[in-house]
Design a protein around this motif. Structure first.
Motif, PDB file in Angstrom:
ATOM      1  N   GLY A 181      42.677  47.418  48.742  1.00 57.78           N
ATOM      2  CA  GLY A 181      44.010  46.957  48.398  1.00 57.78           C
ATOM      3  C   GLY A 181      44.071  45.539  47.868  1.00 57.78           C
ATOM      4  N   GLU A 182      42.950  44.816  47.930  1.00 57.95           N
ATOM      5  CA  GLU A 182      42.916  43.434  47.453  1.00 57.95           C
ATOM      6  C   GLU A 182      42.679  43.406  45.942  1.00 57.95           C
ATOM      7  N   ALA A 183      43.281  42.408  45.274  1.00 57.69           N
ATOM      8  CA  ALA A 183      43.171  42.287  43.819  1.00 57.69           C
ATOM      9  C   ALA A 183      42.478  40.976  43.442  1.00 57.69           C
ATOM     10  N   TYR A 184      41.920  40.959  42.248  1.00 58.14           N
ATOM     11  CA  TYR A 184      41.249  39.783  41.698  1.00 58.14           C
ATOM     12  C   TYR A 184      41.517  39.754  40.200  1.00 58.14           C
TER      13      TYR A 184
ATOM     14  N   SER B 248      36.913  50.512  42.473  1.00 55.41           N
ATOM     15  CA  SER B 248      38.013  49.648  42.046  1.00 55.41           C
ATOM     16  C   SER B 248      38.626  50.184  40.766  1.00 55.41           C
ATOM     17  N   ILE B 249      39.867  49.783  40.550  1.00 55.20           N
ATOM     18  CA  ILE B 249      40.543  50.050  39.284  1.00 55.20           C
ATOM     19  C   ILE B 249      40.540  48.736  38.515  1.00 55.20           C
ATOM     20  N   ILE B 250      40.086  48.776  37.268  1.00 52.46           N
ATOM     21  CA  ILE B 250      40.133  47.596  36.416  1.00 52.46           C
ATOM     22  C   ILE B 250      41.207  47.814  35.366  1.00 52.46           C
ATOM     23  N   SER B 251      42.060  46.823  35.179  1.00 52.21           N
ATOM     24  CA  SER B 251      43.154  46.892  34.214  1.00 52.21           C
ATOM     25  C   SER B 251      43.016  45.756  33.219  1.00 52.21           C
TER      26      SER B 251
ATOM     27  N   GLY C   8      41.162  37.404  26.943  1.00 49.55           N
ATOM     28  CA  GLY C   8      42.319  37.795  27.728  1.00 49.55           C
ATOM     29  C   GLY C   8      42.041  37.733  29.208  1.00 49.55           C
ATOM     30  N   LYS C   9      42.652  38.651  29.925  1.00 51.34           N
ATOM     31  CA  LYS C   9      42.572  38.659  31.384  1.00 51.34           C
ATOM     32  C   LYS C   9      42.439  40.099  31.852  1.00 51.34           C
ATOM     33  N   PHE C  10      41.652  40.307  32.888  1.00 52.98           N
ATOM     34  CA  PHE C  10      41.615  41.623  33.512  1.00 52.98           C
ATOM     35  C   PHE C  10      41.939  41.465  34.986  1.00 52.98           C
ATOM     36  N   GLU C  11      42.331  42.588  35.604  1.00 52.66           N
ATOM     37  CA  GLU C  11      42.597  42.583  37.038  1.00 52.66           C
ATOM     38  C   GLU C  11      41.810  43.704  37.681  1.00 52.66           C
ATOM     39  N   LEU C  12      41.196  43.396  38.823  1.00 55.50           N
ATOM     40  CA  LEU C  12      40.511  44.393  39.634  1.00 55.50           C
ATOM     41  C   LEU C  12      41.364  44.674  40.856  1.00 55.50           C
TER      42      LEU C  12
END
Length: 193
Positions: free
Chosen positions: A128-131, A148-151, A172-176
């Protein structure tokens, strides 16, 4: 924008440069002079020398197994025996590897000094933690353990253990977002101009 998911069935199995072991090549970028950067997973099954890659910087991280001690020809040593522990060293170094027990596997990043700079980071996420991470040029995300899901760029990709994603010519930026406790290697590669 260009991206690609890398799964174990996509890996290319190869003999080490020195002929004394096997590696699985995950990603490579080359020019007329050869390798610019490469990501691989090596299988270390016996004591012996590391291959020499003059002009390269290397980072290795233990994936599994008991690990090994790297004995440097010029003196000194480093023991890699904690899972996901990483270590940076010069590819020019003459190193003799001594296993600490059974065989091990390690994650490898090689970058040519005259072409690119690379940053290697190990991220530990609870479920549930994001980075989030900003990046430019090249970026590699590898799930060493967990899922993990990477966006990024309005796209979502599910990555499970030993899956990776590479982005080329991106800024840009990604989120895990970890769907379970996860260890993730994040590599940013920038070309020297």
């Amino acid at each position: 924008m260009s991206s690609k998911i890398i799964r174990p069935q996509d890996w290319q199995r190869q003999i080490w440069k020195n002929g004394q072991g096997m590696t699985n090549q995950l990603l490579i970028e080359e020019d007329a002079l050869g390798i610019i950067w490469r990501v691989s997973i090596a299988e270390v099954k016996q004591d012996g020398p590391f291959s020499i890659f003059a002009g390269f910087e290397r980072v290795i991280a233990l994936l599994d197994g008991d690990g090994f001690t790297m004995n440097f020809d010029g003196g000194g040593s480093h023991t890699l025996n904690s899972r996901f522990q990483d270590f940076r060293f010069a590819g020019d170094s003459q190193i003799h590897c001594q296993l600490l027990g059974n065989s091990s596997r390690d994650f490898n990043l090689m970058t040519r000094r005259d072409k690119v700079n690379a940053r290697f980071r190990t991220i530990q996420l609870a479920a549930g933690e994001a980075y989030q991470q900003q990046f430019s040029s090249r970026c590699v995300v590898f799930v060493a353990a967990g899922a993990s899901i990477i966006s990024f760029a309005e796209q979502n990709h599910q990555l499970v253990s030993e899956n990776g994603l590479v982005c080329y010519d991106e800024t840009g930026k990604f989120e895990l977002l970890a769907t379970m406790s996860s260890t993730i290697f994040v590599i940013k590669i920038d070309f020297i101009v």
